[in-house]
Design an enzyme around this catalytic site. Structure first.
Site, PDB file in Angstrom:
ATOM      1  N   HIS A  32       0.818  -1.215   0.000  1.00 30.61           N
ATOM      2  CA  HIS A  32       0.000   0.000   0.000  1.00 30.61           C
ATOM      3  C   HIS A  32       0.850   1.262   0.000  1.00 30.61           C
ATOM      4  O   HIS A  32       2.049   1.223   0.301  1.00 30.61           O
ATOM      5  CB  HIS A  32      -0.911   0.025   1.234  1.00 30.61           C
ATOM      6  CG  HIS A  32      -2.101  -0.878   1.126  1.00 30.61           C
ATOM      7  ND1 HIS A  32      -2.038  -2.215   1.424  1.00 30.61           N
ATOM      8  CD2 HIS A  32      -3.374  -0.635   0.723  1.00 30.61           C
ATOM      9  CE1 HIS A  32      -3.237  -2.761   1.228  1.00 30.61           C
ATOM     10  NE2 HIS A  32      -4.058  -1.829   0.804  1.00 30.61           N
ATOM     11  N   LYS A  45      -1.073   5.057   4.530  1.00 30.78           N
ATOM     12  CA  LYS A  45      -2.049   4.154   5.161  1.00 30.78           C
ATOM     13  C   LYS A  45      -1.729   4.029   6.651  1.00 30.78           C
ATOM     14  O   LYS A  45      -0.575   3.837   7.037  1.00 30.78           O
ATOM     15  CB  LYS A  45      -2.008   2.780   4.475  1.00 30.78           C
ATOM     16  CG  LYS A  45      -3.002   1.793   5.048  1.00 30.78           C
ATOM     17  CD  LYS A  45      -3.186   0.595   4.129  1.00 30.78           C
ATOM     18  CE  LYS A  45      -4.133  -0.435   4.735  1.00 30.78           C
ATOM     19  NZ  LYS A  45      -5.467   0.117   5.042  1.00 30.78           N
TER      20      LYS A  45
END
Ligand SMILES: NC(=O)C1=CN([C@@H]2O[C@H](COP(=O)(O)OP(=O)(O)OC[C@H]3O[C@@H](n4cnc5c(N)ncnc54)[C@H](O)[C@@H]3O)[C@@H](O)[C@H]2O)C=CC1
Ligand SMILES: O=C(O)C1=N[C@H](C(=O)O)C[C@H](O)C1
Length: 257
Positions: A144, A148
């Site tokens: 990711h 995040k």
């Protein structure tokens, strides 16, 4: 009945968005705005008053906020009879039980909570659960963007649990692994006996690989979200469906058919 009455469109479904200034929330606002059967009536972010949602008569709320505020938001909506579509992560079994309790006290109100609204991601999780019983080894690598807040991702956690359940049903034992961690964390997190590795790098959006192994072969199932628009068909599907689904719907699978 006149022709006009026959063809008059239904009233648009009134939608509020929580976390509206966030990466996902902003994309949801655009998608709702662009849908002729939906009306964006309230946008709420940190510091705003939630009553904007009830004042505007929202029928469905979409929540993409953070794990520490989502439970309060959800309880507030359910108590007011507002259906909820939730993409925010952090839903443990204990949290889900709490949500079921709120919904039981409000018959007719629905909530869809999904770790991933990407259709491809949902299929990736289904394929992984299906493959699980045939391979003695499995590991999950999620990747990711570095902003995040949580690791491992909700998607990876959900995938690991599904795989663990499929392995148990098939009578598979623990994943073989003789390695001793020389450095803590080197072998990733352990979720129900499945190793999960979380990668964070600028340029990534949301990606996951599930790597299966057995004698003489491996199988890799991979999904990539390159853009947050990838989540929008799933979000809109849930928004349209949730008024007719009282109680808790977990994941997008039951809506995909
Ligand atoms: N289920 C799915 O398909 C997906 C889920 N996610 C999850 O959605 C969540 C949000 O992700 P992003 O949009 O990337 O994060 P973000 O940090 O860009 O957005 C979160 C927003 O929530 C706002 N917020 C914080 N407290 C609030 C409150 N009390 N009321 C209203 N708004 C509040 C923040 O100010 C921010 O604008 C994360 O948990 C993420 O993992 C993200 C992408 C897809
Ligand atoms: O924070 C994100 O970006 C994402 N969060 C969800 C998760 O934790 O699984 C869904 C997707 O991976 C994007």
């Amino acid at each position: 009945m006149t022709d006009e009455q026959v063809s008059s469109p239904a009233e648009p479904l009134r939608v509020g968005v929580l976390g509206a200034r966030g990466r996902m929330g902003a994309e949801v606002c655009k998608a709702v705005d662009a849908a002729s059967d939906l009306e964006l009536v309230a946008t709420v972010d940190q510091g705003d008053d939630l009553t904007a949602v009830s004042d505007a008569g929202a029928q469905v709320v979409v929540d993409f906020t953070t794990p520490d505020v989502v439970m309060g938001n959800l309880q507030w909506c359910v108590e007011r009879g507002i259906h909820a579509v939730v993409g925010t992560t952090g839903f443990t079994e204990q949290r889900l039980e709490q949500v079921r309790g709120w919904l039981a006290a409000k018959p007719g109100v629905g909530a869809v909570i999904a770790p991933n609204f990407g259709i491809g991601a949902v299929l990736m999780m289904q394929f992984a659960a299906r493959a699980a019983r045939h391979f003695e080894s499995v590991e999950i690598i999620e990747q990711h963007h570095p902003r995040k807040l949580d690791a491992p991702s909700g998607t990876a956690t959900h995938t690991a649990r599904q795989i663990a359940r499929a392995r148990a049903e098939a009578g598979l034992g623990p994943v073989p692994d003789a390695t001793k961690d020389e450095v803590a964390g080197a072998r990733g997190a352990d979720i129900d006996g499945v190793r999960v590795h979380a990668v964070r790098a600028t340029g990534l959006v949301a990606h996951q690989e599930v790597l299966f192994g057995t004698t003489g072969e491996t199988l890799t199932i991979r999904h990539d979200s390159y853009d947050r628009v990838s989540f929008m068909p799933g979000v809109l599907l849930a928004v349209r469906a949730v008024p007719d689904r009282p109680g808790l719907t977990l994941g997008l699978d039951p809506l995909l058919g």
